[in-house]
Design a protein around this motif. Sequence first.
Motif, PDB file in Angstrom:
ATOM      1  N   PRO A   1     -32.262-124.731 -77.525  1.00 47.71           N
ATOM      2  CA  PRO A   1     -32.917-124.985 -76.233  1.00 47.71           C
ATOM      3  C   PRO A   1     -32.312-126.169 -75.504  1.00 47.71           C
ATOM      4  CG  PRO A   1     -34.301-125.748 -78.039  1.00 47.71           C
ATOM      5  CD  PRO A   1     -33.156-125.023 -78.671  1.00 47.71           C
ATOM      6  N   ASP A   2     -32.275-126.074 -74.182  1.00 40.44           N
ATOM      7  CA  ASP A   2     -31.833-127.197 -73.357  1.00 40.44           C
ATOM      8  C   ASP A   2     -32.927-127.623 -72.378  1.00 40.44           C
ATOM      9  OD1 ASP A   2     -31.802-125.124 -71.555  1.00 40.44           O
ATOM     10  OD2 ASP A   2     -29.656-125.191 -71.167  1.00 40.44           O
ATOM     11  N   GLU A   3     -34.134-127.071 -72.558  1.00 43.76           N
ATOM     12  CA  GLU A   3     -35.313-127.498 -71.812  1.00 43.76           C
ATOM     13  C   GLU A   3     -36.451-127.707 -72.818  1.00 43.76           C
ATOM     14  OE1 GLU A   3     -34.937-125.536 -67.340  1.00 43.76           O
ATOM     15  OE2 GLU A   3     -36.257-124.625 -68.830  1.00 43.76           O
ATOM     16  N   ILE A   4     -36.924-128.930 -72.915  1.00 47.91           N
ATOM     17  CA  ILE A   4     -38.001-129.268 -73.830  1.00 47.91           C
ATOM     18  C   ILE A   4     -39.176-129.812 -73.015  1.00 47.91           C
ATOM     19  CG2 ILE A   4     -38.691-130.659 -75.814  1.00 47.91           C
ATOM     20  CD1 ILE A   4     -35.709-130.834 -76.542  1.00 47.91           C
ATOM     21  N   TYR A   5     -40.340-129.215 -73.179  1.00 48.52           N
ATOM     22  CA  TYR A   5     -41.537-129.665 -72.467  1.00 48.52           C
ATOM     23  C   TYR A   5     -42.410-130.454 -73.445  1.00 48.52           C
ATOM     24  CZ  TYR A   5     -39.970-126.508 -68.840  1.00 48.52           C
ATOM     25  OH  TYR A   5     -39.213-125.885 -67.873  1.00 48.52           O
ATOM     26  N   PHE A   6     -42.527-131.742 -73.164  1.00 53.01           N
ATOM     27  CA  PHE A   6     -43.206-132.673 -74.065  1.00 53.01           C
ATOM     28  C   PHE A   6     -44.529-133.108 -73.445  1.00 53.01           C
ATOM     29  CE2 PHE A   6     -43.865-136.534 -76.531  1.00 53.01           C
ATOM     30  CZ  PHE A   6     -43.377-136.174 -77.781  1.00 53.01           C
ATOM     31  N   ASP A   7     -45.626-132.934 -74.182  1.00 54.16           N
ATOM     32  CA  ASP A   7     -46.953-133.322 -73.716  1.00 54.16           C
ATOM     33  C   ASP A   7     -47.289-134.725 -74.187  1.00 54.16           C
ATOM     34  OD1 ASP A   7     -47.365-130.972 -72.402  1.00 54.16           O
ATOM     35  OD2 ASP A   7     -48.665-130.087 -73.929  1.00 54.16           O
ATOM     36  N   ILE A   8     -47.763-135.554 -73.253  1.00 58.01           N
ATOM     37  CA  ILE A   8     -48.211-136.911 -73.578  1.00 58.01           C
ATOM     38  C   ILE A   8     -49.600-137.091 -72.991  1.00 58.01           C
ATOM     39  CG2 ILE A   8     -47.757-139.385 -73.334  1.00 58.01           C
ATOM     40  CD1 ILE A   8     -44.807-138.707 -72.909  1.00 58.01           C
ATOM     41  N   SER A   9     -50.541-137.484 -73.834  1.00 57.50           N
ATOM     42  CA  SER A   9     -51.916-137.703 -73.390  1.00 57.50           C
ATOM     43  C   SER A   9     -52.238-139.185 -73.472  1.00 57.50           C
ATOM     44  CB  SER A   9     -52.888-136.894 -74.254  1.00 57.50           C
ATOM     45  OG  SER A   9     -54.218-137.091 -73.814  1.00 57.50           O
ATOM     46  N   LEU A  10     -52.606-139.777 -72.329  1.00 59.09           N
ATOM     47  CA  LEU A  10     -52.973-141.191 -72.264  1.00 59.09           C
ATOM     48  C   LEU A  10     -54.481-141.320 -72.073  1.00 59.09           C
ATOM     49  CD1 LEU A  10     -50.127-142.573 -69.965  1.00 59.09           C
ATOM     50  CD2 LEU A  10     -50.164-142.402 -72.459  1.00 59.09           C
ATOM     51  N   LYS A  11     -55.072-142.328 -72.710  1.00 60.97           N
ATOM     52  CA  LYS A  11     -56.526-142.490 -72.655  1.00 60.97           C
ATOM     53  C   LYS A  11     -56.884-143.958 -72.445  1.00 60.97           C
ATOM     54  CE  LYS A  11     -58.850-142.498 -76.475  1.00 60.97           C
ATOM     55  NZ  LYS A  11     -59.530-142.097 -77.736  1.00 60.97           N
ATOM     56  N   GLU A  12     -57.810-144.187 -71.515  1.00 63.32           N
ATOM     57  CA  GLU A  12     -58.323-145.539 -71.322  1.00 63.32           C
ATOM     58  C   GLU A  12     -59.067-145.999 -72.578  1.00 63.32           C
ATOM     59  OE1 GLU A  12     -59.127-145.624 -66.502  1.00 63.32           O
ATOM     60  OE2 GLU A  12     -60.768-145.095 -67.860  1.00 63.32           O
ATOM     61  N   TYR A  13     -59.065-147.317 -72.814  1.00 66.74           N
ATOM     62  CA  TYR A  13     -59.784-147.855 -73.975  1.00 66.74           C
ATOM     63  C   TYR A  13     -60.271-149.260 -73.665  1.00 66.74           C
ATOM     64  CZ  TYR A  13     -55.592-150.636 -75.094  1.00 66.74           C
ATOM     65  OH  TYR A  13     -54.560-151.533 -75.043  1.00 66.74           O
ATOM     66  N   MET A  14     -61.204-149.729 -74.467  1.00 63.22           N
ATOM     67  CA  MET A  14     -61.793-151.050 -74.275  1.00 63.22           C
ATOM     68  C   MET A  14     -61.066-152.075 -75.158  1.00 63.22           C
ATOM     69  SD  MET A  14     -64.015-150.320 -72.025  1.00 63.22           S
ATOM     70  CE  MET A  14     -64.751-151.965 -71.934  1.00 63.22           C
ATOM     71  N   LYS A  15     -60.748-153.207 -74.570  1.00 65.14           N
ATOM     72  CA  LYS A  15     -60.086-154.289 -75.296  1.00 65.14           C
ATOM     73  C   LYS A  15     -60.792-155.597 -74.937  1.00 65.14           C
ATOM     74  CE  LYS A  15     -55.554-156.401 -76.097  1.00 65.14           C
ATOM     75  NZ  LYS A  15     -54.113-156.387 -75.697  1.00 65.14           N
ATOM     76  N   SER A  16     -61.547-156.117 -75.903  1.00 65.07           N
ATOM     77  CA  SER A  16     -62.316-157.347 -75.665  1.00 65.07           C
ATOM     78  C   SER A  16     -63.173-157.213 -74.408  1.00 65.07           C
ATOM     79  CB  SER A  16     -61.375-158.556 -75.552  1.00 65.07           C
ATOM     80  OG  SER A  16     -60.621-158.718 -76.726  1.00 65.07           O
ATOM     81  N   ARG A  17     -63.946-156.134 -74.350  1.00 68.47           N
ATOM     82  CA  ARG A  17     -64.857-155.848 -73.231  1.00 68.47           C
ATOM     83  C   ARG A  17     -64.131-155.613 -71.913  1.00 68.47           C
ATOM     84  NH1 ARG A  17     -70.165-159.783 -73.939  1.00 68.47           N
ATOM     85  NH2 ARG A  17     -70.740-159.065 -76.046  1.00 68.47           N
ATOM     86  N   GLU A  18     -62.849-155.509 -71.963  1.00 67.30           N
ATOM     87  CA  GLU A  18     -62.066-155.206 -70.754  1.00 67.30           C
ATOM     88  C   GLU A  18     -61.482-153.801 -70.888  1.00 67.30           C
ATOM     89  OE1 GLU A  18     -58.051-156.703 -68.369  1.00 67.30           O
ATOM     90  OE2 GLU A  18     -58.771-157.780 -70.141  1.00 67.30           O
ATOM     91  N   LYS A  19     -61.647-153.029 -69.829  1.00 71.32           N
ATOM     92  CA  LYS A  19     -61.133-151.666 -69.866  1.00 71.32           C
ATOM     93  C   LYS A  19     -59.663-151.638 -69.451  1.00 71.32           C
ATOM     94  CE  LYS A  19     -62.343-148.558 -66.739  1.00 71.32           C
ATOM     95  NZ  LYS A  19     -63.123-147.524 -66.018  1.00 71.32           N
ATOM     96  N   ILE A  20     -58.827-151.085 -70.316  1.00 73.53           N
ATOM     97  CA  ILE A  20     -57.426-150.867 -69.980  1.00 73.53           C
ATOM     98  C   ILE A  20     -57.368-149.535 -69.222  1.00 73.53           C
ATOM     99  CG2 ILE A  20     -55.084-150.652 -70.862  1.00 73.53           C
ATOM    100  CD1 ILE A  20     -56.470-153.366 -71.358  1.00 73.53           C
ATOM    101  N   GLU A  21     -57.167-149.611 -67.921  1.00 74.92           N
ATOM    102  CA  GLU A  21     -57.301-148.450 -67.052  1.00 74.92           C
ATOM    103  C   GLU A  21     -56.110-147.513 -67.165  1.00 74.92           C
ATOM    104  OE1 GLU A  21     -58.080-149.831 -63.130  1.00 74.92           O
ATOM    105  OE2 GLU A  21     -60.089-150.578 -63.627  1.00 74.92           O
ATOM    106  N   ILE A  22     -56.379-146.276 -66.787  1.00 76.82           N
ATOM    107  CA  ILE A  22     -55.358-145.231 -66.871  1.00 76.82           C
ATOM    108  C   ILE A  22     -54.188-145.516 -65.940  1.00 76.82           C
ATOM    109  CG2 ILE A  22     -56.317-143.724 -65.076  1.00 76.82           C
ATOM    110  CD1 ILE A  22     -54.902-142.573 -68.479  1.00 76.82           C
TER     111      ILE A  22
END
Length: 236
Positions: free
Chosen positions: A43-64
């Motif tokens: 193959p010379d075409e690869i479709y790669f899925d990446i899923s990003l998710k917000e999370y809490m860090k020291s009561r601070e939300k790391i936004e998408i």
Amino acid sequence: MKQVIAFVAALVLYVNSYAQQLDKRDIQRTIEVTGSTEIQVVPDEIYFDISLKEYMKSREKIEIAILEKQLLQAVEAAGISKDNLTIDNVFGFGRNWVGSKKNPVEFLSSRNYKLKLQNLDKIDQILNAIDALGIEKASIASVNSTKMAMYRRQAKVQATKVAMEKATEMLAVIGAKLGQVITVTEVDEPNFLSSYKNTYSNSIMNNFMENENNSTDLNVKSIKVTAKVKATFAVL
């Protein structure tokens, strides 16, 4: 008059008998075989899925938006056009759906992205440039080849040759020879793009990011292109 009727009846019987003999002879003078082949395509075409998710860090939300910016910058730094990166889906979740909408801090969202690549040489570089805690999962979704139409034609030609060689060998056993082709019919067979089920969870991605020496030395699974034909030849 009776002699004429008898002659006509005899003539009809003779014609019918002769026609049946011709039909039988025609059936005996043909051979029907099948031919199939399989081509392994890189193959010379690869479709790669990446899923990003917000999370809490020291009561601070790391936004998408922050995670998406990291992903986009990583893709461009790897020399890949940002047009190759698209949003595939968007999700939202929270401990209390109604309360979460009132309190944005408790409402977390995630996005699925699809990245089109020619190979996996740069995927380690891209994933290492993103906050590991923000990566929910990553996986190869599917692969394809830009020359798939050409490979399918080649497979059909090879399958026809296989059918012809098979018929020739079979007739040689009984001392007969292969005549002209009468019909060649393509038998439909599924040709699916290779799909992958390997998904790397957040915990696995964390371990992956901790190792800076990760490299991708293995080849991506090849694509199987199959073809099958049914051919009828005259027998000499």
